[in-house]
Design a protein around this motif. Sequence first.
Motif, PDB file in Angstrom:
ATOM      1  N   TYR A 172      33.325   9.737 -10.967  1.00  0.00           N
ATOM      2  CA  TYR A 172      31.937   9.430 -10.622  1.00  0.00           C
ATOM      3  C   TYR A 172      31.590   8.002 -11.012  1.00  0.00           C
ATOM      4  O   TYR A 172      30.824   7.309 -10.333  1.00  0.00           O
ATOM      5  N   GLY A 173      32.186   7.517 -12.109  1.00  0.00           N
ATOM      6  CA  GLY A 173      31.938   6.133 -12.529  1.00  0.00           C
ATOM      7  C   GLY A 173      32.544   5.152 -11.549  1.00  0.00           C
ATOM      8  O   GLY A 173      31.946   4.128 -11.220  1.00  0.00           O
ATOM      9  N   LEU A 174      33.733   5.475 -11.055  1.00  0.00           N
ATOM     10  CA  LEU A 174      34.379   4.619 -10.075  1.00  0.00           C
ATOM     11  C   LEU A 174      33.594   4.601  -8.774  1.00  0.00           C
ATOM     12  O   LEU A 174      33.391   3.549  -8.163  1.00  0.00           O
ATOM     13  N   GLN A 175      33.106   5.769  -8.350  1.00  0.00           N
ATOM     14  CA  GLN A 175      32.342   5.853  -7.112  1.00  0.00           C
ATOM     15  C   GLN A 175      31.023   5.089  -7.224  1.00  0.00           C
ATOM     16  O   GLN A 175      30.631   4.362  -6.312  1.00  0.00           O
ATOM     17  N   MET A 176      30.351   5.249  -8.360  1.00  0.00           N
ATOM     18  CA  MET A 176      29.087   4.535  -8.557  1.00  0.00           C
ATOM     19  C   MET A 176      29.318   3.039  -8.672  1.00  0.00           C
ATOM     20  O   MET A 176      28.547   2.235  -8.153  1.00  0.00           O
ATOM     21  N   GLY A 177      30.416   2.675  -9.357  1.00  0.00           N
ATOM     22  CA  GLY A 177      30.688   1.253  -9.567  1.00  0.00           C
ATOM     23  C   GLY A 177      31.096   0.530  -8.297  1.00  0.00           C
ATOM     24  O   GLY A 177      31.029  -0.695  -8.233  1.00  0.00           O
ATOM     25  N   THR A 178      31.533   1.266  -7.295  1.00  0.00           N
ATOM     26  CA  THR A 178      31.977   0.636  -6.046  1.00  0.00           C
ATOM     27  C   THR A 178      31.152   1.092  -4.849  1.00  0.00           C
ATOM     28  O   THR A 178      31.589   0.972  -3.710  1.00  0.00           O
ATOM     29  N   ALA A 179      29.967   1.619  -5.125  1.00  0.00           N
ATOM     30  CA  ALA A 179      29.148   2.179  -4.048  1.00  0.00           C
ATOM     31  C   ALA A 179      28.444   1.109  -3.224  1.00  0.00           C
ATOM     32  O   ALA A 179      28.042   1.353  -2.094  1.00  0.00           O
ATOM     33  N   GLY A 180      28.277  -0.071  -3.774  1.00  0.00           N
ATOM     34  CA  GLY A 180      27.563  -1.115  -3.056  1.00  0.00           C
ATOM     35  C   GLY A 180      28.425  -1.804  -2.018  1.00  0.00           C
ATOM     36  O   GLY A 180      29.535  -1.371  -1.696  1.00  0.00           O
ATOM     37  N   GLU A 181      27.918  -2.887  -1.502  1.00  0.00           N
ATOM     38  CA  GLU A 181      28.660  -3.643  -0.493  1.00  0.00           C
ATOM     39  C   GLU A 181      29.427  -4.770  -1.168  1.00  0.00           C
ATOM     40  O   GLU A 181      29.352  -5.931  -0.779  1.00  0.00           O
ATOM     41  N   ASP A 182      30.184  -4.405  -2.206  1.00  0.00           N
ATOM     42  CA  ASP A 182      30.947  -5.405  -2.935  1.00  0.00           C
ATOM     43  C   ASP A 182      32.185  -5.811  -2.150  1.00  0.00           C
ATOM     44  O   ASP A 182      32.678  -5.066  -1.297  1.00  0.00           O
ATOM     45  N   SER A 183      32.675  -6.993  -2.486  1.00  0.00           N
ATOM     46  CA  SER A 183      33.904  -7.451  -1.853  1.00  0.00           C
ATOM     47  C   SER A 183      35.084  -6.670  -2.414  1.00  0.00           C
ATOM     48  O   SER A 183      34.977  -5.969  -3.422  1.00  0.00           O
ATOM     49  N   GLU A 185      37.609  -7.833  -3.882  1.00  0.00           N
ATOM     50  CA  GLU A 185      37.936  -8.363  -5.211  1.00  0.00           C
ATOM     51  C   GLU A 185      37.010  -7.766  -6.270  1.00  0.00           C
ATOM     52  O   GLU A 185      37.457  -7.414  -7.367  1.00  0.00           O
ATOM     53  N   GLU A 186      35.719  -7.632  -5.943  1.00  0.00           N
ATOM     54  CA  GLU A 186      34.761  -7.072  -6.901  1.00  0.00           C
ATOM     55  C   GLU A 186      35.067  -5.597  -7.180  1.00  0.00           C
ATOM     56  O   GLU A 186      34.974  -5.132  -8.317  1.00  0.00           O
ATOM     57  N   VAL A 187      35.446  -4.860  -6.144  1.00  0.00           N
ATOM     58  CA  VAL A 187      35.825  -3.459  -6.320  1.00  0.00           C
ATOM     59  C   VAL A 187      37.051  -3.353  -7.220  1.00  0.00           C
ATOM     60  O   VAL A 187      37.115  -2.511  -8.114  1.00  0.00           O
ATOM     61  N   SER A 188      38.013  -4.243  -6.999  1.00  0.00           N
ATOM     62  CA  SER A 188      39.232  -4.247  -7.800  1.00  0.00           C
ATOM     63  C   SER A 188      38.920  -4.567  -9.259  1.00  0.00           C
ATOM     64  O   SER A 188      39.466  -3.951 -10.180  1.00  0.00           O
ATOM     65  N   ASN A 189      38.009  -5.518  -9.466  1.00  0.00           N
ATOM     66  CA  ASN A 189      37.612  -5.879 -10.832  1.00  0.00           C
ATOM     67  C   ASN A 189      36.902  -4.716 -11.530  1.00  0.00           C
ATOM     68  O   ASN A 189      37.109  -4.475 -12.725  1.00  0.00           O
ATOM     69  N   THR A 190      36.064  -4.005 -10.757  1.00  0.00           N
ATOM     70  CA  THR A 190      35.360  -2.852 -11.320  1.00  0.00           C
ATOM     71  C   THR A 190      36.349  -1.775 -11.757  1.00  0.00           C
ATOM     72  O   THR A 190      36.232  -1.198 -12.837  1.00  0.00           O
ATOM     73  N   ARG A 191      37.323  -1.542 -10.914  1.00  0.00           N
ATOM     74  CA  ARG A 191      38.349  -0.541 -11.247  1.00  0.00           C
ATOM     75  C   ARG A 191      39.130  -0.955 -12.497  1.00  0.00           C
ATOM     76  O   ARG A 191      39.380  -0.128 -13.384  1.00  0.00           O
ATOM     77  N   ARG A 192      39.508  -2.223 -12.568  1.00  0.00           N
ATOM     78  CA  ARG A 192      40.250  -2.701 -13.733  1.00  0.00           C
ATOM     79  C   ARG A 192      39.428  -2.540 -15.011  1.00  0.00           C
ATOM     80  O   ARG A 192      39.961  -2.169 -16.056  1.00  0.00           O
ATOM     81  N   GLN A 193      38.120  -2.797 -14.908  1.00  0.00           N
ATOM     82  CA  GLN A 193      37.258  -2.670 -16.086  1.00  0.00           C
ATOM     83  C   GLN A 193      37.144  -1.214 -16.526  1.00  0.00           C
ATOM     84  O   GLN A 193      37.165  -0.904 -17.725  1.00  0.00           O
ATOM     85  N   LEU A 194      37.046  -0.304 -15.561  1.00  0.00           N
ATOM     86  CA  LEU A 194      36.976   1.122 -15.894  1.00  0.00           C
ATOM     87  C   LEU A 194      38.270   1.588 -16.559  1.00  0.00           C
ATOM     88  O   LEU A 194      38.243   2.366 -17.519  1.00  0.00           O
TER      89      LEU A 194
END
Length: 276
Positions: A172-183, A185-194
Amino acid sequence: MFKKIALAFAFSPRMEALIAETKKLVVTFESELVLIHVGKKTPELEEKVERVVQSKQLEGLKTTLVWKEGKPARMILEACRQHDVDLLVTGALKKEGFLTYYMGSVARKIIRKSHCSVMTLIDPQVETSSFSKVVINGTQLTVTPQVIAQGIKFSKQVKAEQVHVLNEIKMYGLQMGTAGEDSEEEVSNTRRQLVQNEIDYVQQILNTIDLADLRVNIKVTGGKWAIELARFCEKIEADILIVGDGRRLNFFDRIFPHDLEELLSTLPCNLLLIKK
């Protein structure tokens, strides 16, 4: 760690192997041994048990033999309570649920209601098994710091060569963290941070524990923890999987009837369920 270790045994072809495996644990942890059998006590069976005890050289250990008649799960649990058992050892089938003798709902009652930790051995050996590859469930639960601490203590005692703590990304954290219209690279960074957050969670627990010479590998995965634990154990050919039960903290409310039952139905390796 375990002052009293009990074995719930049946008169089956694996009886001697289970006794040999349990004896090794008793010697390793410098424990007392409690042998439990549910069934009618007869002179013939008493003689058979005595022969096995002698053949496995249990006389030098502090051993208590308990015979009970009644419903297997209830009698086994009652015996464990009466004798202040810390660890209950049982046999298990890898692909057909849990326990070769105490089948189906009886096994689940033992798991759910046991006040002590439970170890299931899927392929006990007369020459005894080793626990060189240990996997510990590091999923974020209230009971997890205790599970990791006990898992590390167990690993040191059995002289494990590899210890892995497996944590999971909260989907759920991954889904929420990537739910926007991020690029991308931003999605990848979010995943790495999680992923890093989950590594940090385990590392903070490990920092409070004396690891001695153990080298602990932290691995983070996605998906249902029971499935991922089973897959990882099969991949590395783990010898034992250590998970926890914080029943008073509603841990079973989370994992039953699906996750743990699914894990028990296809045990990837030996299992140690740590109880509070």
